[in-house]
Design a protein around this motif. Structure first.
Motif, mmCIF file in Angstrom:
data_model
loop_
_atom_site.group_PDB
_atom_site.id
_atom_site.type_symbol
_atom_site.label_atom_id
_atom_site.label_comp_id
_atom_site.label_asym_id
_atom_site.label_seq_id
_atom_site.Cartn_x
_atom_site.Cartn_y
_atom_site.Cartn_z
ATOM 1 N N HIS A 1 -24.371 7.519 26.032
ATOM 2 C CA HIS A 1 -25.018 8.721 25.509
ATOM 3 C C HIS A 1 -24.293 9.955 26.002
ATOM 4 O O HIS A 1 -23.518 9.913 26.983
ATOM 5 C CB HIS A 1 -26.492 8.770 25.934
ATOM 6 N N LEU B 1 -27.232 9.101 21.375
ATOM 7 C CA LEU B 1 -27.146 7.825 22.096
ATOM 8 C C LEU B 1 -26.615 6.800 21.109
ATOM 9 O O LEU B 1 -27.154 6.646 20.014
ATOM 10 C CB LEU B 1 -28.491 7.385 22.651
ATOM 11 N N THR C 1 -25.253 4.693 29.673
ATOM 12 C CA THR C 1 -26.650 4.809 30.056
ATOM 13 C C THR C 1 -26.906 3.973 31.295
ATOM 14 O O THR C 1 -26.079 3.165 31.709
ATOM 15 C CB THR C 1 -27.582 4.282 28.955
#
Length: 375
Positions: A26, A319, A7
Motif C-alpha cells: 500500500h 492498497l 502491509t
C-alpha cells in the motif's frame, strides 16, 4: 501519491490467511488517510472466499482475513454487518464490551459477533443495503429482482425492472448494483436491458443501464458493465466497470461525466469525506467479463482498493493485492471505527451474550465466570 510499501502481515492467529500468502502493498499515506477520515474498510472477495478488514495499524495497513463461502454483497455500519454468501445472508452485531476479552484490548473499537443466518439458496446475491426503518434490501441476480426477507421464505421479491417479464432463475439482465437515496432503495444497475436467459451477455461491452426504481425508468443507457450506483454529496455516482471509470450521472437527463479512471475492473464503491474508495479486480482469463474495454486497454490490470479524491479525480492512495486476491466484489467504509474484529466461529460465540436492556438489569454475578461478557 506516496510510494507503495508492504502491509503488515495478516494476523498470525489467522493461520489459513498466512498459508494462502494473501499479500498486499500500500502507499505509505494510506494508514494516516484512514485515520484522518475516521474509518476503516471492509472488502469482500468471492474469488478468494474472504472478508478482508483494512485497518490502520501504525505505519501499516493491517489486512485481517475471515473465511466465508463465496462472500459478495455487503452492508455495514457501527452496529451491524450483513453479508451475502453462496446460500445465505449472515448477520453480525457489534458487542464492544467483548473487546476486553481479545488478545490486545486497547486496539479494538468494535467486535461484530455472528447473530443469525437466513438461508436464501444459491441466488447470486449482489449488493445490499438497509433502509431507514432497518429493513435489509438485496439484489437477487439469479431471479433478476430486488428482495427483502421474511421468516418463512427464501426471499421476498419486491421489485424488478419493467423489461423483465417474470421471475425465473435465469439471470436475465444481470441486475447487480443497489443505491439508496433518502433512506430508501432508489437506483439499480444491470448489465443489459434484456429479458432472455443470460441475455445480457450478448452486449456486455456497452449494453448496461442505470435504473430509477421510483419511476421504474432507465436513467441512462450505453454503460460498460455498470456497478455500484451511489447517491453521495448530492450527486449520483456509478462505476463503469468495463472502462475502469468512476462516473457521475445527471438523474434528470442521464448525462454522464467521467470523474476518474482506475487501472482495473472497478466494482465496489463507498465514500469517506471527500474520498471515494473503489474496488479493483484483475479479471482472470477464465472470467466471463474479459472481452471488454478495460481488458484491451490495460493488460496490467490490478486488484485492490483505490482512494480517489472526488473533487480532483486524482488517486491519493491505494492498497494493491500481490497474492491470493484477484477479484474484489464489495467495498464498505466503516465510519467511526478504525480497528474492528469480526467473529463467526469459536469460543467467543459460546460465552458472549447480548440481552435486552430490561433483562440485562436483572443479571447479577456472584463472581464473574470465566469467559462471560455483557453487551
Amino acid at each position: 501519491m506516496s510510494s507503495p510499501t508492504p502491509t503488515s502481515a495478516p494476523d498470525p492467529a489467522d493461520a489459513e490467511a498466512v498459508a494462502s500468502a494473501l499479500a498486499s502493498v500500500h502507499t505509505t499515506n494510506l494508514p494516516d488517510l484512514l485515520r484522518q477520515l475516521g474509518g476503516c474498510l471492509i472488502v469482500s472477495t468471492y474469488q478468494a472466499g474472504k472478508l478482508v478488514i483494512l485497518r490502520p495499524d501504525g505505519a501499516s495497513i493491517n489486512t485481517h482475513f475471515r473465511t466465508f463461502d463465496r462472500p459478495m454483497g455487503l452492508a455495514a455500519d457501527g452496529e451491524r454487518i450483513a453479508l451475502g454468501t453462496r446460500v445465505e445472508i449472515a448477520e453480525f452485531r457489534n458487542m464492544p464490551a467483548v473487546a476486553a476479552r481479545l488478545n490486545d484490548p486497547p486496539r479494538h473499537d468494535a467486535v461484530y459477533l455472528a447473530r443469525r443466518g437466513h438461508v436464501t439458496g444459491a441466488i447470486d446475491i449482489h449488493e445490499m443495503a438497509w433502509d431507514r426503518s432497518g429493513e435489509l434490501w438485496f439484489v437477487n441476480t439469479l431471479f433478476s429482482c430486488l428482495c427483502t426477507l421474511d421468516t418463512k421464505s427464501s426471499f421476498v421479491p419486491r421489485w424488478r425492472p419493467s423489461f423483465v417479464s417474470h421471475l425465473a432463475p435465469e439471470d436475465r439482465c444481470h441486475l447487480n448494483g443497489l443505491g439508496m437515496r433518502d433512506g430508501r432503495p432508489r437506483y439499480l444497475t444491470a448489465l443489459g436491458e434484456t429479458n432472455t436467459p443470460q441475455g445480457w451477455r450478448v452486449n456486455k461491452r456497452d449494453g448496461g443501464v442505470l435504473l430509477d426504481m421510483q419511476s421504474n425508468k432507465v436513467v441512462t443507457r450505453g454503460l460498460s458493465m455498470p456497478h455500484s450506483p451511489r447517491w453521495y454529496d448530492n450527486r449520483l455516482w456509478v462505476l463503469e466497470s468495463g472502462r475502469g471509470a468512476l462516473v457521475t450521472v445527471d438523474p434528470k437527463t442521464g448525462a454522464k461525466t467521467d470523474v476518474a479512471r482506475v487501472p482495473g475492473f472497478a466494482r465496489g464503491l463507498d465514500f469517506l469525506g471527500p474520498v471515494a474508495f473503489i474496488g479493483l479486480s484483475q479479471l482472470r482469463e477464465s472470467n466471463a467479463f474479459t472481452d471488454i474495454p478495460i481488458t484491451e486497454d490495460n493488460a496490467d490490470r490490478l486488484s485492490g482498493v483505490w482512494a480517489v479524491h472526488i473533487g480532483t479525480g486524482q488517486t491519493i492512495g491505494l492498497l494493491k493485492f500481490t497474492g491470493g486476491v484477484q477479484e474484489i466484489f464489495a467495498v464498505q467504509a466503516l465510519p467511526g471505527t478504525l480497528f474492528p474484529e469480526i467473529v463467526h466461529e469459536g469460543e467467543l460465540l459460546e460465552s458472549a451474550y447480548a440481552l435486552p436492556d430490561e433483562a440485562l438489569r436483572q443479571v447479577k454475578f456472584s463472581s464473574a465466570p470465566a469467559g462471560t461478557a455483557k453487551a
